[in-house]
Enzyme design. Structure first.
Site, PDB file in Angstrom:
ATOM      1  N   ASP A  34     -72.829 162.284 -95.273  1.00  0.00           N
ATOM      2  CA  ASP A  34     -74.088 161.603 -94.920  1.00  0.00           C
ATOM      3  C   ASP A  34     -74.188 160.315 -95.736  1.00  0.00           C
ATOM      4  OD1 ASP A  34     -77.142 162.677 -93.785  1.00  0.00           O
ATOM      5  OD2 ASP A  34     -77.029 160.932 -95.111  1.00  0.00           O
ATOM      6  N   ASP A 149     -75.652 158.400 -89.054  1.00  0.00           N
ATOM      7  CA  ASP A 149     -75.102 158.268 -90.409  1.00  0.00           C
ATOM      8  C   ASP A 149     -74.538 159.566 -90.960  1.00  0.00           C
ATOM      9  OD1 ASP A 149     -77.323 159.722 -91.354  1.00  0.00           O
ATOM     10  OD2 ASP A 149     -77.368 158.533 -93.196  1.00  0.00           O
ATOM     11  N   GLU A 150     -74.254 160.523 -90.066  1.00  0.00           N
ATOM     12  CA  GLU A 150     -73.731 161.787 -90.593  1.00  0.00           C
ATOM     13  C   GLU A 150     -72.714 162.415 -89.658  1.00  0.00           C
ATOM     14  OE1 GLU A 150     -76.498 165.127 -90.524  1.00  0.00           O
ATOM     15  OE2 GLU A 150     -77.927 163.842 -89.494  1.00  0.00           O
TER      16      GLU A 150
HETATM   17  P1  TTP Z   1     -81.098 160.005 -93.295  1.00  0.00           P
HETATM   18  O1  TTP Z   1     -79.673 160.312 -93.549  1.00  0.00           O
HETATM   19  O2  TTP Z   1     -82.059 161.131 -93.153  1.00  0.00           O
HETATM   20  O3  TTP Z   1     -81.670 159.064 -94.454  1.00  0.00           O
HETATM   21  P2  TTP Z   1     -80.959 157.913 -95.261  1.00  0.00           P
HETATM   22  O4  TTP Z   1     -79.543 157.765 -94.901  1.00  0.00           O
HETATM   23  O5  TTP Z   1     -81.786 156.676 -95.105  1.00  0.00           O
HETATM   24  O6  TTP Z   1     -81.113 158.404 -96.754  1.00  0.00           O
HETATM   25  P3  TTP Z   1     -80.322 159.553 -97.512  1.00  0.00           P
HETATM   26  O7  TTP Z   1     -79.616 158.861 -98.618  1.00  0.00           O
HETATM   27  O8  TTP Z   1     -81.366 160.485 -97.991  1.00  0.00           O
HETATM   28  O9  TTP Z   1     -79.389 160.172 -96.507  1.00  0.00           O
HETATM   29  O10 TTP Z   1     -81.221 159.125 -91.989  1.00  0.00           O
HETATM   30  C1  TTP Z   1     -80.249 158.158 -91.617  1.00  0.00           C
HETATM   31  C2  TTP Z   1     -80.901 156.951 -91.013  1.00  0.00           C
HETATM   32  O11 TTP Z   1     -81.683 157.339 -89.878  1.00  0.00           O
HETATM   33  C3  TTP Z   1     -81.863 156.250 -91.943  1.00  0.00           C
HETATM   34  O12 TTP Z   1     -81.218 155.280 -92.767  1.00  0.00           O
HETATM   35  C4  TTP Z   1     -82.859 155.646 -91.011  1.00  0.00           C
HETATM   36  C5  TTP Z   1     -82.871 156.567 -89.816  1.00  0.00           C
HETATM   37  N1  TTP Z   1     -84.084 157.439 -89.849  1.00  0.00           N
HETATM   38  C6  TTP Z   1     -85.215 157.014 -89.171  1.00  0.00           C
HETATM   39  O13 TTP Z   1     -85.211 155.963 -88.523  1.00  0.00           O
HETATM   40  N2  TTP Z   1     -86.335 157.800 -89.239  1.00  0.00           N
HETATM   41  C7  TTP Z   1     -86.390 158.968 -89.950  1.00  0.00           C
HETATM   42  O14 TTP Z   1     -87.445 159.653 -89.985  1.00  0.00           O
HETATM   43  C8  TTP Z   1     -85.204 159.385 -90.643  1.00  0.00           C
HETATM   44  C9  TTP Z   1     -85.218 160.665 -91.451  1.00  0.00           C
HETATM   45  C10 TTP Z   1     -84.088 158.598 -90.574  1.00  0.00           C
HETATM   46 MG    MG Z   2     -78.255 159.420 -94.831  1.00  0.00          MG
END
Ligand code: TTP
Ligand code: MG
Length: 392
Positions: A34, A149-150
């Site tokens: 992720d 992103d995962e």
């Molecule tokens: P995530 O992987 O949940 O968050 P992140 O990558 O920003 O942070 P982390 O380091 O905790 O993984 O989500 C990936 C992307 O998806 C995030 O950058 C933006 C988008 N997203 C939204 O647009 N709305 C949301 O509610 C979430 C959770 C994510």
């Molecule tokens: Mg993320």
């Protein structure tokens, strides 16, 4: 033999966890990767002047009157309590308060999905390349995209956690070097454990939870951190007097099913760190395909033509042995030496059965990937695949 089967039957009725646990494969090693603060990290990378500043990506804050939400905040902005799904107006307020306290000012940016998508594709390509370099089966079911992103990776081919760890570190290093981005990876015996583990030491983390430690690992977590358990389910558990994973394990499958319907059975496993879900690659139903990694990357038609001919021949043979006579859609996949993968398809208005027609279309389409039309930088091809769908 008779004794043994009686013993297993007895355990099955006495102790319900046994059949679920026996179903798990101890040799499976799954990774969940992720990206850290993904949208914000891409912005920070692409605009170096933002480096080291708190960043919020989301809808227009409109001076505190904006109506949307935060997509994501980088880790500096998270210190102010700003995170995904927080109303942008509230984020604006939190930023204002931070500024009043004399803390660095938050930069608000609007989303730029194109940049995130192309970055995401490159990250997948780099990951796949690293896996193949380390001996993963090319074309196998090893990567499942689980969002922008995962992704889940099947590292079972590594055969040991030590090797899987080495591969995970290499993937992190390659992404850092080529994309200037960090990610967090979790390694475990299944998707559930890997997913929780990837979130365990963010950012830039690597967390390993082995098969025999999975149940203990899950036990110490709040119920909310088990994927599939949302706030509503947590309150149902609480009404039953169950506050954490360890308490929740007192429920039988029947009791869980009564409270949570069909998900109850799955939940029974999850509360014990068990998850049998396979790595899934969305494959079109009812299709026949072939792919081939070339012995050497090439863009010489003379080398590629026989491959296409052979694939078309095999596919049409399998079409017949599978009890079909015709197909309506043909799909060509090309993977370049940088692992960028492109697919082109054609759907005929009427189903066809002709091998030569499939072959002709595939060659015509392949030619586009050999010249400037679809291959600006003259890259060599690493893998080609041909597939037919809508079989009749
Ligand atoms: P995530 O992987 O949940 O968050 P992140 O990558 O920003 O942070 P982390 O380091 O905790 O993984 O989500 C990936 C992307 O998806 C995030 O950058 C933006 C988008 N997203 C939204 O647009 N709305 C949301 O509610 C979430 C959770 C994510
Ligand atoms: Mg993320």
């Amino acid at each position: 033999m008779a004794n043994r089967s009686r013993r297993i039957r007895q355990q099955k009725t006495l102790f319900e966890t046994v059949p679920i646990k026996l179903a798990s494969n101890p040799n499976r090693i799954i990774a969940h990767l992720d990206m850290d603060a993904f949208f914000a990290s891409v912005e920070e990378r692409d605009r170096p002047y933002l480096s080291g500043r708190p960043i919020v990506v989301g809808s227009d804050p409109n001076g505190g009157k904006g109506r949307g939400v935060v997509s994501t905040a980088n880790y500096l902005a998270r210190k102010y309590g700003i995170r995904s799904a927080v109303p942008i107006s509230q984020a604006w307020q939190l930023a204002k308060e931070a500024k009043k306290r004399g803390e660095p000012e938050v930069i608000f940016l609007s989303t730029n999905f194109r940049a995130y998508e192309t970055t995401s594709e490159r990250v997948s390509g780099l990951t796949l390349a690293t896996l193949i370099k380390n001996g993963a089966p090319d074309g196998g079911r090893i990567i499942e995209s689980a969002g922008i992103d995962e992704m889940y990776l099947d590292l079972s081919f590594a055969r040991s956690y030590a090797k899987a760890q080495k591969i995970a570190l290499e993937i992190k290093a390659v992404i850092k070097k080529c994309e200037k981005l960090t990610c967090s990876i979790g390694l475990g015996p299944n998707k559930l454990i890997a997913k929780i583990a990837s979130d365990f030491q963010k950012p830039d983390g690597l967390t390993i939870v082995r098969f025999d430690k999975a149940e203990k690992f899950i036990e110490q977590l709040p119920l909310r951190s088990i994927p599939g358990i949302g706030p509503k389910m947590v309150s149902t558990f609480e009404k039953l007097g169950l506050k954490n994973v360890s308490n929740a394990k007192s429920l039988t499958i029947d009791e869980l099913t009564k409270s949570f319907g069909r998900f109850g059975r799955e939940l029974f496993g999850r509360l014990r760190g068990v998850d049998l879900r396979p790595i899934e690659i969305p494959l079109p139903a009812k299709s026949i395909g072939q792919h081939e990694t070339l012995t050497e990357d090439t863009n010489e038609l003379g080398q590629l033509l026989p491959r296409i001919e052979e694939m078309a021949e095999k596919i049409c043979r399998r079409l017949k042995t599978g009890g079909f006579t015709k197909f309506r859609t043909a799909i060509l996949t090309v993977r370049f030496s940088d692992f960028a993968t492109k697919t082109r398809s054609k759907t005929y208005s009427e189903a066809i059965s002709s091998r030569s027609e499939l072959e002709n279309w595939a060659i015509k389409t392949l030619l586009r990937f050999l010249d400037k039309r679809e291959n600006k930088f003259g890259q060599a091809i690493r893998l080609i695949g041909l597939r037919i769908e809508h079989l009749e």
